[in-house]
Design a protein around this motif. Structure first.
Motif, PDB file in Angstrom:
ATOM      1  N   PRO A  35     -41.657-100.570-104.465  1.00 24.93           N
ATOM      2  CA  PRO A  35     -41.806 -99.413-105.356  1.00 24.93           C
ATOM      3  C   PRO A  35     -41.818 -98.113-104.545  1.00 24.93           C
ATOM      4  N   PRO A  36     -41.254 -97.041-105.087  1.00 20.83           N
ATOM      5  CA  PRO A  36     -41.180 -95.781-104.337  1.00 20.83           C
ATOM      6  C   PRO A  36     -42.545 -95.259-103.889  1.00 20.83           C
ATOM      7  N   GLU A  37     -43.594 -95.607-104.620  1.00 22.35           N
ATOM      8  CA  GLU A  37     -44.939 -95.145-104.252  1.00 22.35           C
ATOM      9  C   GLU A  37     -45.365 -95.654-102.879  1.00 22.35           C
ATOM     10  N   PHE A  38     -44.815 -96.783-102.456  1.00 16.29           N
ATOM     11  CA  PHE A  38     -45.190 -97.350-101.154  1.00 16.29           C
ATOM     12  C   PHE A  38     -44.859 -96.398-100.010  1.00 16.29           C
ATOM     13  N   ARG A  39     -43.847 -95.535-100.184  1.00 15.53           N
ATOM     14  CA  ARG A  39     -43.470 -94.576 -99.134  1.00 15.53           C
ATOM     15  C   ARG A  39     -44.590 -93.582 -98.846  1.00 15.53           C
ATOM     16  N   GLY A  40     -45.467 -93.398 -99.810  1.00 15.03           N
ATOM     17  CA  GLY A  40     -46.546 -92.429 -99.651  1.00 15.03           C
ATOM     18  C   GLY A  40     -47.780 -92.959 -98.936  1.00 15.03           C
ATOM     19  N   TYR A  41     -47.808 -94.227 -98.599  1.00 11.39           N
ATOM     20  CA  TYR A  41     -48.960 -94.819 -97.917  1.00 11.39           C
ATOM     21  C   TYR A  41     -48.707 -94.841 -96.414  1.00 11.39           C
ATOM     22  N   PRO A  42     -49.435 -94.004 -95.659  1.00 11.38           N
ATOM     23  CA  PRO A  42     -49.193 -93.932 -94.214  1.00 11.38           C
ATOM     24  C   PRO A  42     -49.305 -95.275 -93.496  1.00 11.38           C
TER      25      PRO A  42
END
Length: 123
Positions: A35-42
């Motif tokens: 999911p694209p949200e995973f890119r936001g988790y450092p």
């Protein structure tokens, strides 16, 4: 000279394990299937093995959703769609199931390689 081996099912977008920069191509591919949200988790961007584990679980969750969709398609959709549409929906679930089987194999292979496994050519 070291032979670089990509096992059957290895994603085409990822360089073979051991090739220069292969981990970067693996991370990019893993982020693309999550999911694209995973890119936001450092933590996922900094630790590729952790990202791979998240990707495996994500694909497995998608597989579970497909199994559920297939099991209830006729009963849930019969009141909102004609029989032909229901059958096409079932065919779509079946195609998605096949795609996810291949994706699960690929993400599992990438995870194994990121954990240090090297593949050898088989005769």
């Amino acid at each position: 000279m070291v032979q670089l081996v990509s096992p059957p099912g290895w994603p085409g977008q990822v360089r073979p394990p051991g090739a220069p920069g292969w981990e970067g191509t693996a991370v990019n591919w893993l982020l693309d299937i999550c999911p694209p949200e995973f890119r936001g988790y450092p933590v996922l961007r900094r630790h590729e093995v952790v990202l791979a584990r998240f990707a495996v679980l994500h694909v497995e969750a998608c597989q579970a959703a497909v199994r559920r969709g297939l099991s209830e398609a006729r009963s849930v959709l019969r009141d909102v769609a004609d029989a032909d549409t229901v059958e096409r929906a079932i065919e779509t679930w079946q195609r998605e199931s096949a795609r996810l089987i291949a994706e699960r194999r690929a993400v599992g292979l990438v995870e194994e390689a990121l954990r240090g496994r090297r593949f050898v050519a088989r005769l």
